[in-house]
Design an enzyme around this catalytic site. Structure first.
Site, PDB file in Angstrom:
ATOM      1  N   ASP A  92      -8.357  14.175   7.720  1.00 21.21           N
ATOM      2  CA  ASP A  92      -8.248  12.799   8.194  1.00 21.21           C
ATOM      3  C   ASP A  92      -9.479  12.437   9.012  1.00 21.21           C
ATOM      4  O   ASP A  92      -9.895  13.180   9.885  1.00 21.21           O
ATOM      5  CB  ASP A  92      -6.934  12.699   8.997  1.00 21.21           C
ATOM      6  CG  ASP A  92      -7.026  11.789  10.197  1.00 21.21           C
ATOM      7  OD1 ASP A  92      -7.552  10.673  10.034  1.00 21.21           O
ATOM      8  OD2 ASP A  92      -6.574  12.178  11.271  1.00 21.21           O
ATOM      9  N   TYR A 117       0.862  -1.179   0.000  1.00 19.98           N
ATOM     10  CA  TYR A 117       0.000   0.000   0.000  1.00 19.98           C
ATOM     11  C   TYR A 117       0.896   1.226   0.000  1.00 19.98           C
ATOM     12  O   TYR A 117       1.587   1.482   0.987  1.00 19.98           O
ATOM     13  CB  TYR A 117      -0.881  -0.048   1.251  1.00 19.98           C
ATOM     14  CG  TYR A 117      -1.839   1.104   1.416  1.00 19.98           C
ATOM     15  CD1 TYR A 117      -2.784   1.399   0.433  1.00 19.98           C
ATOM     16  CD2 TYR A 117      -1.835   1.874   2.569  1.00 19.98           C
ATOM     17  CE1 TYR A 117      -3.688   2.430   0.596  1.00 19.98           C
ATOM     18  CE2 TYR A 117      -2.740   2.911   2.740  1.00 19.98           C
ATOM     19  CZ  TYR A 117      -3.662   3.183   1.749  1.00 19.98           C
ATOM     20  OH  TYR A 117      -4.553   4.200   1.910  1.00 19.98           O
ATOM     21  N   TYR A 170     -12.092  -4.895   7.278  1.00 19.17           N
ATOM     22  CA  TYR A 170     -10.804  -4.420   7.788  1.00 19.17           C
ATOM     23  C   TYR A 170     -10.967  -3.302   8.808  1.00 19.17           C
ATOM     24  O   TYR A 170     -10.492  -3.365   9.930  1.00 19.17           O
ATOM     25  CB  TYR A 170      -9.938  -3.908   6.620  1.00 19.17           C
ATOM     26  CG  TYR A 170      -8.612  -3.365   7.093  1.00 19.17           C
ATOM     27  CD1 TYR A 170      -7.543  -4.228   7.285  1.00 19.17           C
ATOM     28  CD2 TYR A 170      -8.450  -2.018   7.416  1.00 19.17           C
ATOM     29  CE1 TYR A 170      -6.340  -3.753   7.763  1.00 19.17           C
ATOM     30  CE2 TYR A 170      -7.252  -1.543   7.893  1.00 19.17           C
ATOM     31  CZ  TYR A 170      -6.202  -2.410   8.064  1.00 19.17           C
ATOM     32  OH  TYR A 170      -5.021  -1.939   8.551  1.00 19.17           O
ATOM     33  N   HIS A 171     -11.689  -2.258   8.387  1.00 20.88           N
ATOM     34  CA  HIS A 171     -11.768  -1.063   9.222  1.00 20.88           C
ATOM     35  C   HIS A 171     -12.655  -1.266  10.427  1.00 20.88           C
ATOM     36  O   HIS A 171     -12.564  -0.538  11.397  1.00 20.88           O
ATOM     37  CB  HIS A 171     -12.246   0.118   8.383  1.00 20.88           C
ATOM     38  CG  HIS A 171     -11.420   0.273   7.144  1.00 20.88           C
ATOM     39  ND1 HIS A 171     -11.702  -0.431   5.996  1.00 20.88           N
ATOM     40  CD2 HIS A 171     -10.319   1.001   6.899  1.00 20.88           C
ATOM     41  CE1 HIS A 171     -10.801  -0.133   5.089  1.00 20.88           C
ATOM     42  NE2 HIS A 171      -9.947   0.725   5.590  1.00 20.88           N
ATOM     43  N   HIS A 173     -10.108   9.415  10.668  1.00 18.71           N
ATOM     44  CA  HIS A 173     -10.010   8.333  11.653  1.00 18.71           C
ATOM     45  C   HIS A 173     -10.374   8.891  13.018  1.00 18.71           C
ATOM     46  O   HIS A 173      -9.531   9.448  13.712  1.00 18.71           O
ATOM     47  CB  HIS A 173      -8.608   7.745  11.694  1.00 18.71           C
ATOM     48  CG  HIS A 173      -8.245   6.993  10.449  1.00 18.71           C
ATOM     49  ND1 HIS A 173      -7.795   7.634   9.324  1.00 18.71           N
ATOM     50  CD2 HIS A 173      -8.284   5.674  10.144  1.00 18.71           C
ATOM     51  CE1 HIS A 173      -7.568   6.727   8.376  1.00 18.71           C
ATOM     52  NE2 HIS A 173      -7.854   5.536   8.845  1.00 18.71           N
ATOM     53  N   LYS A 196     -11.054  17.293  15.316  1.00 19.52           N
ATOM     54  CA  LYS A 196     -10.015  16.849  14.391  1.00 19.52           C
ATOM     55  C   LYS A 196      -9.850  17.868  13.279  1.00 19.52           C
ATOM     56  O   LYS A 196     -10.728  18.001  12.431  1.00 19.52           O
ATOM     57  CB  LYS A 196     -10.381  15.494  13.792  1.00 19.52           C
ATOM     58  CG  LYS A 196     -10.301  14.351  14.785  1.00 19.52           C
ATOM     59  CD  LYS A 196     -10.665  13.019  14.150  1.00 19.52           C
ATOM     60  CE  LYS A 196      -9.676  12.589  13.096  1.00 19.52           C
ATOM     61  NZ  LYS A 196      -8.331  12.323  13.590  1.00 19.52           N
TER      62      LYS A 196
END
Lengths: 352, 672
Positions: free
Chosen positions: B544, B17, B171-172, B546, B540
C-alpha cells in the site's frame, strides 16, 4: 527524584568480542552505546573503544567520506558504489548524516538517506545507521568519529555520507582515509570552496548527473583546473569523474579510484599516519568538549596530551580512557562530587 | 405534483468502485450491481496487480485480494467479465503503473471472444504522475512512466477509439491535501505534460492531434465545501477550453470539452458517527451535478462506512441509490445550467482561475510538473496544505461534526452487528489465487511465453510502442509479475525522493504553541534520561503506497524533537526489523491502509523478536477496525491509531509515554 539508570548498558569487553566477530546485533548495540551520553555509558564507551582498538585499525579496511551540496545525488551515488563493493564480495557499513532542525525548533531531524541508499533486497553484508548532526560545530556530530571506527572493526568498507554545507567538509576531511566530493553540474559551490582554501582538497571528485551533458563536462573541467593547490599530495592525481547514478554510467572507473587511492596511501606509508592524526584530533576534541580548556590543563595541557597520544599511537583510545579518568578524578577533587553526575538529569528533574 | 418532464437530460454513468478477494467473487458482485441499475463498472485491483507482482511474490504476502481483485493473467480477466458483454459495457479501471498491461489483457480478452476492440469503451486511470505525489503505486521512474502513458494514448487513439486511455487525476491531490487552486493547477500541468509527450513522440499526425486532446479525461474529487467545489469544476471547464485552444490549436469546441469522472471525497469521511457520511456524500455529489455545463460524465460514490473498513454489498447499494434518487427523482436534469448568470459564482470561478494560472506559471517556470515533482516542490506544497488542514481541525477552526464538535451520540444501530458493519475479505483468497496462478503457469505454452516476453523487452528497449507486444503477452498467458519484471529490468525502479523533501518548515502549522513547547520538553527530557535523543522509525510494510499519514507523523515527530528515520513504502517485515536494529530506534511506527494489518504487523513483531528487539515498542496507524485493533494490542502492539485520532499532538504525547513505560520511566501526566 534521584537519578536512576533505566538503560541496560552492555558489557564493553564482551561487546567488543562480538563486534569483531561481525554480529549485527552487537554492532547496533555498540553504536547505541557510543551515542549514549549518560555518565556510565561514557565510561563504557571509552572501554569499548579501548578494547576494539589495535593495529588492525591502522592496516585494514577503508574509511571513505562522501560529501557535497544538497541535491547533488550523493545517496544515489553511494547506493551505486555499494552495489559494486557488494558484487566484489566486500561488506559495507554506512553512516548517513543529515542535518537537525535548530534547537529552538525542537532539534529534531528527518533522516531520509536510508531509503535512497538501501537496495530493495535484503542484504546481510550491508549495515546502515542514520545520524542527525545535532547542530554541532563543524557539521558532523562528534559521535561520527567513534562510530566510524567501530564499523571499521567489522566491515571492509566504511562510508560516511554528509551534506556539505560550508564547514562540514573540514570535519569529513579529518575522518576519512579517502574523501570524495560529489559536485552538482552547473553549480559554482565546489570551485568556490576549492579556491577559498577552506577545505582540504578532496581526493576524488565526482560530477554527478553527467547525463545533463555539457554543463557536467564544464563543471568537471573547471574543477580540474581549480584543484591545483599547494596542499596537494605528491603522486596523487586527484581524479575528476563524470558519473550518473540514475543512468548507472561511469560508475566502474569512478569506483576503481577508491581502491587505487587506498593503495597509494598504504604504499606511501601515509595510511597509518593519517589515521593516527585523525584519532589524536578526535581524542583532543572529545576531551575538550567534555572538560573544557580547564580540563585539558588538568591533564597537562594540549602539548603534553599530544605527546602521550603519539607515544601510545596504536592504542589512543586506551590512552584517552586513562586521561579521562585522570581528569575526572582531578575535577572531583576540586568540585563538589554531585555537580557532574546530576547535571545529566537536570532537565528530567525539572519536568517530573 | 407534476410528472417528470419527458425530455430530461441523460444521467451520468453510475458506478461503484469495487472488487475484492478473487475474479470469481468480484464477477458475482458486478453482476448483482448491474442488476440493481448500475450503468458502468469500476474495477478495483489489489496491490500486487497495481504494482506488477505475482500473487506468489514475497512482497505480495497478505495483500492478495485485499483492496481489490487480483488479476494475474488473461484467465483471471476472463473470469472477472464472465457473462458480461465487453462490447456493451463501459469499464473503468483504477490502474496506473500497470495500466498498459491491464488494458492489454482487456483487449486480448476481447480478441479472444471475437469482439472488435474498436467497440470497447471505458477508462484506464493511467495517471502515473500523481502516483509519485500520492497513492504511491508507481513502479518505474518518471521518464519510462510518461512513455507508457504516451504509448497507451497513441495506441488507443488509433485502435480503440472509444477508450479513455488516461484519466488525469486531481482526485488524489485533494486527498493529499491540495487546495482547489492547487488541484486545478497541478492537474492541468499534468495534462500538458502528457499531451506534450504524445506530441513529441510523433506517432500521431498533427492534423489528428485534436482527437488525442479529445480523449484526455479527468478524474476529480469533490469535497464538502460544495459551492467552491462546483466553482472549481466550472473553472476546470473554462481553463481546459482555453488551454486546448491556445496551446494545442484544437478548433472544434466539442473536442475541447472538459470530460471528467468523479469519486467524492474520502478524506472527509469520519469514523465517529459514520452515518453522517451519508449526508456528506450526497452534498459532495451535488457539487458535480448541479451545474449542467460542468456536470460529471461518470460518478462513483464511496460507502458511508469506508473509513471503517471494506463496505458490504448493501452499503454499496445505498451509495448507488443516492445517485439514482438525484438523477431520477429530483428535477435537476430538467433544467439548463442553473448557475449561469450568478455573479457570486462567476466571481468565485475567476478567483480560482487566477490563482491556478499563477501556480501553473510557477510550475512551468521550474521546468514543468515532472521537474517540480523531482525537486520535491509539489510534495512540499501538498504536505504544507495538508498540515494546515490538520491544524485547523486540531484548533477547531475547521469543524467536523462528531469529530471535533458535537461528539455526543446515542449508540448507532447501524454498527452493532456482529460483523462490525464491514465486510471481511475471504482469508482463503490469497492461497487460492496462488494455486490458480501456479496451475495456469503449467498450462501454457512456455515457448510462446518466452517469445512474447522477449518481444516485450525488445519493444521496451527500442522505444517502439509497448501495446502490441503487451497484447501478445496477454494472449500467450504471461503473468502480471512477469510483465512487471520484464519492464523493471529495462526501465529500473523509481526511488522516492529523500525524506528531506518532505521536510517542510512547519513552524506555522504546529498547532497550539504551549502544547508544542511542552511536548518538545517531554521529548528532550526523555531522551536525556535515556542518554540519547529519541529515535523513531516510520515505515509502511506491504504494497500500500498511501504515504500521507506516515509522512504527517514523521514530520510532526521531527517537529517535536524526535530523530525520525523515514523508511518509506513497500517494505517487507524483515526490512523493517533490520532497519529498527541498524538504526537503534526507541520505537517503530507502522502505517497500513490496505487492510493487511493483521498479517503484516504480526510478521513485523515476529521479525523483531528474532532479532531480540521485542523490547522496542511498535505502534500502528491506519484504517483498522476496533476488533482488529484489540487483537493487535493482544499481539504486543503498544498503541493503535485510526482516523478518529486526528490530534497529532495527542498521538505524540502518547508515543512519548509508551517509550517511557518501555524503558522503566514513569508516564508523564496529561497536560493541563
Amino acid at each position: 527524584m534521584s537519578p536512576v539508570n533505566p538503560v541496560n548498558l552492555p558489557d564493553p569487553e564482551q561487546l567488543a568480542v562480538r563486534i569483531m566477530r561481525g554480529e549485527r546485533a552487537a554492532v547496533a548495540s555498540g553504536l547505541n552505546l557510543l551515542d549514549n551520553k549518560l555518565a556510565e555509558a561514557r565510561n563504557r564507551s571509552a572501554s569499548l573503544l579501548a578494547s576494539l582498538t589495535g593495529e588492525r585499525w591502522l592496516n585494514d579496511g577503508h574509511l571513505i567520506g562522501v560529501t557535497g551540496p544538497p541535491g547533488a545525488g550523493k545517496s544515489s551515488l553511494v547506493s551505486a558504489m555499494i552495489r559494486e563493493w557488494r558484487l566484489s564480495g566486500r561488506t559495507v557499513g554506512v553512516l548517513a548524516v543529515d542535518p537537525s532542525s535548530r534547537p529552538e525548533l525542537g532539534g529534531g531531524a528527518l533522516l531520509g538517506d536510508r531509503i535512497r541508499i538501501k537496495n530493495s533486497s535484503h542484504d546481510e553484508g550491508l549495515f546502515i545507521r542514520s545520524l542527525a548532526n545535532r547542530n554541532q560545530l563543524g557539521g558532523v556530530a562528534t559521535e561520527v568519529w567513534p562510530m566510524s571506527w567501530l564499523l571499521l572493526a567489522c566491515f571492509d568498507i566504511v562510508v560516511i555520507e554528509t551534506v556539505g554545507v560550508g564547514q562540514t567538509e573540514i570535519d569529513i576531511a579529518e575522518i576519512g582515509d579517502t574523501v570524495c566530493y560529489v559536485a552538482q553540474p552547473a553549480s559554482g559551490d565546489t570551485i568556490q570552496y576549492l579556491k577559498s582554501g577552506i577545505i582540504e582538497i578532496p581526493d576524488i571528485f565526482a560530477v554527478n548527473k553527467s547525463d545533463l551533458g555539457a554543463p557536467a563536462r564544464k563543471t568537471a573541467s573547471e574543477i580540474g583546473r581549480s584543484a591545483s593547490r599547494q596542499d596537494r599530495r605528491e603522486n596523487w592525481d586527484y581524479p575528476v569523474c563524470l558519473v550518473s547514478a540514475t543512468m548507472n554510467t561511469g560508475i566502474k572507473p569512478f569506483h576503481d579510484h577508491f581502491d587505487r587511492h587506498r593503495k597509494f596511501l598504504a604504499n606511501a606509508g601515509l595510511l597509518d599516519k593519517l589515521r593516527i592524526r585523525h584519532q589524536s584530533a578526535w581524542v583532543m576534541r572529545l576531551l575538550k568538549e567534555e572538560f573544557g580548556t580547564f580540563g585539558l590543563e588538568l591533564a597537562g595541557g594540549q602539548t603534553v596530551i599530544g605527546e602521550r597520544l603519539r607515544e601510545n599511537r596504536f592504542n589512543q583510545f586506551e590512552e584517552y580512557e586513562r586521561m579521562r579518568k585522570h581528569i575526572l578524578s582531578r575535577f572531583l577533587s576540586v568540585n563538589q562530587p554531585s555537580s557532574l553526575t546530576t547535571k545529566e538529569h537536570l532537565d528530567e528533574q525539572i519536568i517530573v | 405534483m407534476p410528472a417528470a418532464r419527458k425530455n430530461r437530460d441523460q444521467p451520468w454513468l453510475m458506478r461503484t468502485y469495487s472488487g475484492h478477494s478473487s475474479a470469481r467473487a468480484s464477477n458475482a458482485l458486478y453482476r448483482t450491481n448491474l442488476a440493481k441499475g448500475q450503468t458502468g463498472l469500476s474495477v478495483a485491483f489489489d496491490l500486487p496487480t497495481q504494482t506488477g507482482y505475482d500473487a506468489d511474490s514475497p512482497l505480495a504476502r497478505g495483500e492478495v485480494g485485499k483492496v481489490g481483485v487480483p488479476i494475474s493473467s488473461i484467465e483471471d480477466m476472463d473470469q472477472l467479465f464472465d457473462q458480461i458483454p465487453l462490447d456493451q459495457m463501459n469499464t473503468s479501471m483504477t490502474i496506473n503503473a500497470t495500466a498498459a498491461w491491464l488494458l492489454s489483457l482487456y483487449i486480448g480478452l476481447a480478441q479472444r471472444r471475437g469482439i472488435d476492440p474498436t467497440r470497447l469503451s471505458g477508462t484506464t486511470q493511467n495517471d502515473i504522475i500523481k502516483e509519485y505525489l500520492s497513492r504511491g503505486t508507481y513502479i518505474y521512474p518518471p521518464g519510462p512512466s510518461m512513455r507508457l502513458i504516451a504509448d497507451t494514448i497513441n495506441y488507443t487513439v488509433r485502435h480503440v477509439p472509444k477508450w479513455n486511455p488516461t484519466n488525469i487525476c486531481s482526485y488524489h491531490l485533494q486527498e493529499a491535501g491540495a487546495t482547489p487552486v492547487q488541484e486545478l493547477a497541478y492537474a492541468l500541468c499534468t495534462a500538458m505534460a502528457v499531451l506534450d509527450r504524445v506530441k513529441a513522440s510523433g506517432e500521431i499526425a498533427s492534423e489528428a492531434f485534436p482527437q488525442v486532446v479529445e480523449r484526455i479525461s479527468f478524474f476529480v474529487n469533490a469535497g464538502i465545501r460544495f459551492v467552491e467545489e462546483c466553482c472549481k469544476l466550472r473553472a476546470f471547464g473554462e481553463m481546459w477550453d482555453e488551454l486546448t485552444l491556445s496551446r494545442y490549436q484544437v478548433a472544434d469546441p466539442k473536442l475541447r470539452r472538459f470530460r471528467y469522472g468523479v469519486q467524492v471525497n474520502s478524506l472527509g469521511l469520519t469514523e465517529p458517527q459514520p452515518e453522517n457520511n451519508v449526508q456528506r456524500i450526497v452534498l459532495e455529489m451535488m457539487s458535480v451535478v448541479l451545474s449542467k455545463r460542468a456536470r460529471a460524465r461518470a460518478i462513483q460514490l464511496p460507502a458511508w462506512n469506508e473509513a471503517m473498513g471494506l463496505p458490504r454489498p448493501w452499503d454499496q447499494q445505498w451509495a448507488l441509490r443516492m445517485q439514482q434518487v438525484m438523477a431520477f427523482e429530483t428535477d435537476l436534469l430538467e433544467y439548463d445550467d442553473i448557475l449561469d448568470g450568478s455573479p457570486v459564482i462567476a466571481a468565485k470561478v475567476s478567483e480560482l482561475i487566477e490563482g491556478a494560472k499563477r501556480e501553473i506559471e510557477n510550475v512551468e517556470a521550474q521546468g514543468g510538473i515532472i521537474a517540480a515533482i523531482e525537486s520535491g516542490y509539489i510534495k512540499r506544497e501538498l504536505v504544507g496544505s495538508h498540515m494546515n488542514r490538520l491544524r485547523a481541525i486540531e484548533s477547531g477552526d475547521l469543524k467536523i461534526i462528531g469529530v471535533n464538535c458535537f461528539q455526543e451520540t446515542a449508540e448507532s444501530p447501524l454498527t452493532v452487528g456482529s460483523d462490525g458493519a464491514i465486510m471481511k475479505t475471504d482469508p482463503a483468497a490469497e492461497r487460492e489465487q496462488i494455486e490458480r496462478l501456479q496451475a495456469h503457469r503449467k498450462n501454457r505454452n512456455d515457448a510462446e511465453v518466452r517469445a512474447a516476453l522477449q518481444g516485450l523487452s525488445d519493444a521496451a528497449r527500442s522505444g517502439e510502442n509497448i501495446m502490441p507486444s503487451s497484447i501478445r503477452c496477454a494472449l500467450a498467458g504471461v503473468s502480471t509479475g512477469e510483465w512487471g519484471d520484464s519492464l523493471r529490468a529495462v526501465f529500473g525502479e523509481f526511488r522516492p525522493p529523500t525524506g528531506i523533501d518532505i521536510a517542510i518548515d512547519s513552524r506555522e502549522v504546529l498547532g497550539k504553541k504551549d502544547r508544542v513547547t511542552d511536548l518538545r520538553t517531554r521529548v528532550a527530557s526523555t531522551g536525556n534520561a535515556l542518554g540519547r535523543p529519541l529515535k523513531l522509525l516510520v515505515g509502511k510494510p506491504g504494497l500500500d503506497g498511501h504515504s500521507n499519514g506516515a509522512e504527517q507523523v514523521a514530520v510532526k515527530a521531527r517537529d517535536v524533537g524526535f530523530e525520525v528515520v523515514y523508511d518509506g513504502i513497500r517494505l517487507t517485515p524483515q526490512q523493517i526489523a533490520q532497519a529498527a536494529q541498524e538504526e537503534g530506534v526507541h520505537m517503530v511506527g507502522l502505517s497500513i491502509l490496505s487492510g493487511s494489518h493483521m498479517e503484516l504487523v504480526e510478521s513485523v513483531l515476529q521479525e523483531l523478536r528474532l532479532r531480540d528487539l521485542s523490547n522496542v515498542p511498535v505502534i500502528a496507524g491506519g484504517i483498522i477496525p476496533r476488533e482488529d485493533a484489540d487483537k493487535l494490542v493482544a499481539l504486543g502492539v503498544r498503541a493503535v491509531y485510526t482516523p478518529k485520532d486526528f490530534n497529532l499532538n495527542a498521538i505524540m504525547e502518547d508515543m512519548v509515554n509508551v517509550i517511557r513505560e518501555c524503558n522503566g520511566l514513569e508516564r508523564f501526566a496529561l497536560p493541563q
